[in-house]
Design a protein around this motif. Structure first.
Motif, PDB file in Angstrom:
ATOM      1  N   THR A  74      32.105  13.252  -1.022  1.00 24.48           N
ATOM      2  CA  THR A  74      30.633  13.247  -1.151  1.00 24.48           C
ATOM      3  C   THR A  74      30.203  14.443  -1.526  1.00 24.48           C
ATOM      4  N   GLU A 101      26.532  14.912   1.519  1.00 24.78           N
ATOM      5  CA  GLU A 101      26.201  13.340   1.856  1.00 24.78           C
ATOM      6  C   GLU A 101      26.059  12.564   0.693  1.00 24.78           C
ATOM      7  N   SER A 160      31.378   7.418  -2.128  1.00 24.38           N
ATOM      8  CA  SER A 160      31.474   7.975  -0.601  1.00 24.38           C
ATOM      9  C   SER A 160      32.873   8.378  -0.504  1.00 24.38           C
ATOM     10  N   LYS A 213      24.047   5.567   4.303  1.00 26.75           N
ATOM     11  CA  LYS A 213      24.280   6.878   4.222  1.00 26.75           C
ATOM     12  C   LYS A 213      25.802   7.248   4.611  1.00 26.75           C
ATOM     13  N   SER A 237      20.575  13.562  -0.760  1.00 29.52           N
ATOM     14  CA  SER A 237      22.008  13.782  -0.698  1.00 29.52           C
ATOM     15  C   SER A 237      22.441  15.402  -0.855  1.00 29.52           C
ATOM     16  N   ARG A 293      28.433  10.782   5.222  1.00 31.92           N
ATOM     17  CA  ARG A 293      28.633  12.325   5.333  1.00 31.92           C
ATOM     18  C   ARG A 293      29.978  12.923   5.152  1.00 31.92           C
TER      19      ARG A 293
END
Length: 709
Positions: free
Chosen positions: A162, A479, A172, A509, A458, A511
């Motif tokens: 990410t 992110e 992601s 989301k 992000s 991370r």
């Protein structure tokens, strides 16, 4: 000590170009005004001494911003045998491409502890166009590469994690950018014949046209596959690409067309095979299958000088899909409609138009005598589905409408990124990205109609150290997110039972972080090691009853990847890639905390002979480790090890003959496994929980005669 930026960063050509709207122009000029300008000789120079290893990958020291980032060259694509077009993504280390249905359907993908289903969380682009489909009839992020002609692919630039400001939705786990040739050195005409009435004809060439180059290609394929039910794949793909200009200042226009019809051999319940009701290669519903088409037009534009780089990409895509599946056969579930005779077949259908553009501007300058690059970009995308629906069917004839919606989904993203060379052997990349999505759903159930919007930001950070002793080190953090199906963001009632339902989070989301190194300390060997982790706000889990994916609990992944590419001699190359991962839900549940389908171990080994006199070839073997199939880990799939071989002979300068062998050792294995409830004819009304699998095709041969002109 001279401060230096990597040559790869300075010649990056990834997203977009000059002002397409007044808004974009204003943003670019505002940043330009805020960025100091310098004389031409003050701009950063391409001074990094890149260590060249001319092999199948361009992953040497000084070429990337993370250990898990790299490039696959056309040389590898030419040498290795591929069973289907989507397998070009399997050249990305650690990524597994498989199939659980007919050859016109998008593949199944696995990477970094993900069962990516048909593409969610791995963003893929072809000629600048996003391929993952939002709010798709079959599954969010649907990634169908069957339209692709591998011989026209020049390179694949891949990224994992990410950490990149220019990567947004579905990225992601990573992203891949597939670039097509602007020009073919020689024209290609080839004919491939294989078992089970497989035939494939390809013609592609390029020629001067006005001030530029016109590339054109046509591919026709028919395949019955090796299952008891002939799949009767009828595929046509065409490409037309016009390019003008040089490396730094150019533009291209690309038109692609694709059409496919097929019959599908979907997954089977293990008990049906064990009881002798059907063979491993049989089918329970011979009317499963589908038809699809895709037509696209894209435009790329690039301008570069000593102080700046401007890139622009715009695209328009029109596609359709009618997909017929029957995963539960005769069970009691929302698509049964109380008909125990006709079974549970359903159709997922859509008509889609997608438009969008990417625009970016980079400035090369100095900040207190430190070389720096400032980059900003804007990305837009608009999808119109008219309609997207789910229908109960009998032998491909619609019996009832379960749900049908007209959907408008738009998104706009802006990002900024700064690359700063603090010391000769230390640089940082700091980025920020903001995304806004608007969803507009008009459903046949008024209660499920509505408008929703969501935003997310992000941040990104990368630190690169070295090289020392031909070795560099990476620290990456960032992110990201994936979008959910627009219909789920406005749902209040389940389509069949009319029971209350909770809307899903529009943007989920993620991370991630990574520590890595890349080294060329051993002459001829490119080696990289990455230790990574990733948190995701919500999983997408396959549902056999619905035939698609549904949101689930948050999850956590961690793993390690080790990739090696070695040139033992000018004609002999070796590849070895290993990937280990561990995945769990982060919210406890009595059902268990394992994530169904999450891949744990992947390994691949390849040997390529490029030019040993008139001979060439490639041997490749891939290990796809066992996966948990249910949250408590009580049901697991078996591992799959499959090998392929290509052996070829150059008859003369223009003609060559090659033989491809798939499943070389004729292993009896599965390409995919699930565990869910289904009901065969005569079974109890409650159905039976069972493993459902799709068998790996037995060994098969294909022979190709090709000519260059």
């Amino acid at each position: 000590m001279k401060n230096r930026l990597p040559a790869a960063a300075l010649v990056s050509s990834r997203a977009c170009q000059p002002s397409a709207t007044l808004l974009v122009s204003a943003v670019l000029w505002a940043l330009a005004a805020a960025t100091p300008t310098y004389a031409e000789d003050a701009a950063p120079k391409q001074t990094v001494d890149k260590i060249e290893v001319n092999g199948h990958y361009d992953n040497g020291v000084g070429t990337s911003d993370a250990a898990s980032q790299g490039t696959v060259t056309a040389k590898l694509l030419e040498n290795r045998a591929t069973l289907r077009p989507g397998e070009v993504l399997e050249f990305v280390p650690g990524l597994v491409v498989t199939q659980h249905s007919g050859e016109g359907k998008a593949n199944q993908y696995f990477l970094r502890g993900f069962n990516l289903d048909h593409g969610t969380d791995f963003a893929t682009f072809v000629a600048g166009m996003p391929i993952n489909a939002r709010t798709h009839a079959h599954g969010q992020g649907y990634l169908d590469l069957n339209f692709l002609t591998p011989e026209l692919v020049e390179r694949i630039d891949y990224k994992k994690g990410t950490y990149y400001a220019d990567e947004g939705d579905f990225a992601s786990a990573g992203a891949a950018h597939i670039s097509l040739y602007n020009e073919l050195k020689q024209g290609i005409a080839s004919l491939t014949i294989g078992q089970h009435q497989f035939t494939r004809g390809l013609f592609a060439s390029s020629s001067q046209f006005g001030a530029g180059t016109l590339l054109y290609g046509l591919e026709l394929t028919h395949d019955n596959n090796s299952y008891e039910l002939p799949e009767n794949v009828r595929k046509q793909s065409g490409a037309l690409r016009y390019t003008q200009g040089g490396r730094d200042n150019n533009f291209s226009v690309t038109a692609l067309a694709y059409n496919n019809k097929w019959t599908a051999n979907d997954q089977l319940p293990q008990r049906a095979v064990d009881q002798g009701l059907i063979g491993r290669f049989g089918a329970l519903d011979p009317s499963d299958g589908g038809e699809t088409s895709r037509y696209s037009l894209s435009f790329d534009w690039k301008r570069r000088n000593e102080n700046s780089l401007t890139q622009f990409n715009a695209y328009a895509v029109q596609s359709k899909l009618n997909l017929f599946s029957n995963f539960t056969y005769f069970s009691e579930h929302p698509f049964d409609l109380g008909d125990p005779i006709n079974g549970d077949q359903f159709e997922q259908a859509e008509r889609r138009r997608t438009t969008g553009f990417d625009l970016s501007q980079s400035w090369f300058s100095k900040l207190a005598e430190l070389d720096t690059i400032n980059k900003i970009g804007i990305q837009t995308r608009f999808d119109k589905l008219d309609p997207v629906g789910l229908y109960s069917t009998v032998k491909r004839q619609r019996a009832a409408t379960i749900s049908e919606s007209n959907v408008k989904e738009g998104g706009v993203s802006v990002y900024a990124e700064n690359t700063l060379q603090w010391l000769e052997k230390f640089r940082t990349i700091v980025g920020i990205r903001a995304d806004r999505f608007n969803f507009d759903v008009v459903s046949n159930l008024p209660e499920n109609s509505g408008k929703v919007h969501d935003t997310t930001t992000s941040p990104k950070l990368s630190m690169i150290f070295g090289p020392w002793a031909n070795t560099e080190f990476f620290v990456n953090w960032g992110e990201g997110f994936h979008s959910n199906d627009a219909r789920g963001t406005t749902v209040t009632l389940t389509p069949k039972e009319r029971l209350p339902a909770e809307p899903v989070t529009p943007l989920v989301k993620s991370r991630g972080s990574e520590l890595g190194l890349r080294t060329q300390v051993i002459p001829g060997l490119e080696s990289s090691l990455a230790v990574w982790r990733l948190r995701l706000g919500s999983e997408l889990v396959f549902s056999g009853d619905a035939g698609d994916t549904a949101p689930s609990r948050p999850s956590y992944r961690r793993g390690v990847e080790w990739n090696n590419h070695y040139i033992a001699a000018p004609w002999l190359l070796f590849d070895l890639d290993l990937a280990l991962s561990r995945t769990r839900f982060t919210q406890d549940d009595p059902a268990g905390n394992y994530v169904p389908g999450s891949v744990e171990k992947v390994a691949s080994f390849g040997v390529a002979v490029t030019e040993l006199g008139p001979w060439f070839g490639d041997f490749h073997i891939r290990y796809f480790g066992p996966r948990t199939l249910i949250e408590d880990n009580s049901q697991r799939s078996r591992a799959t090890t499959v090998a392929s071989l290509r052996a070829g002979y150059k008859i003369d300068r223009d003609w060559k003959l090659s033989v491809d062998v798939f499943n070389l050792f004729n292993r009896e294995a599965n390409t995919i496994d699930y565990f869910y409830n289904s009901r065969l004819r005569g079974e109890p009304q409650a159905g039976v929980d069972d493993i459902h699998f799709h068998a790996l095709e037995p060994r098969q041969f294909r022979v190709t005669l090709s000519a260059k002109f």
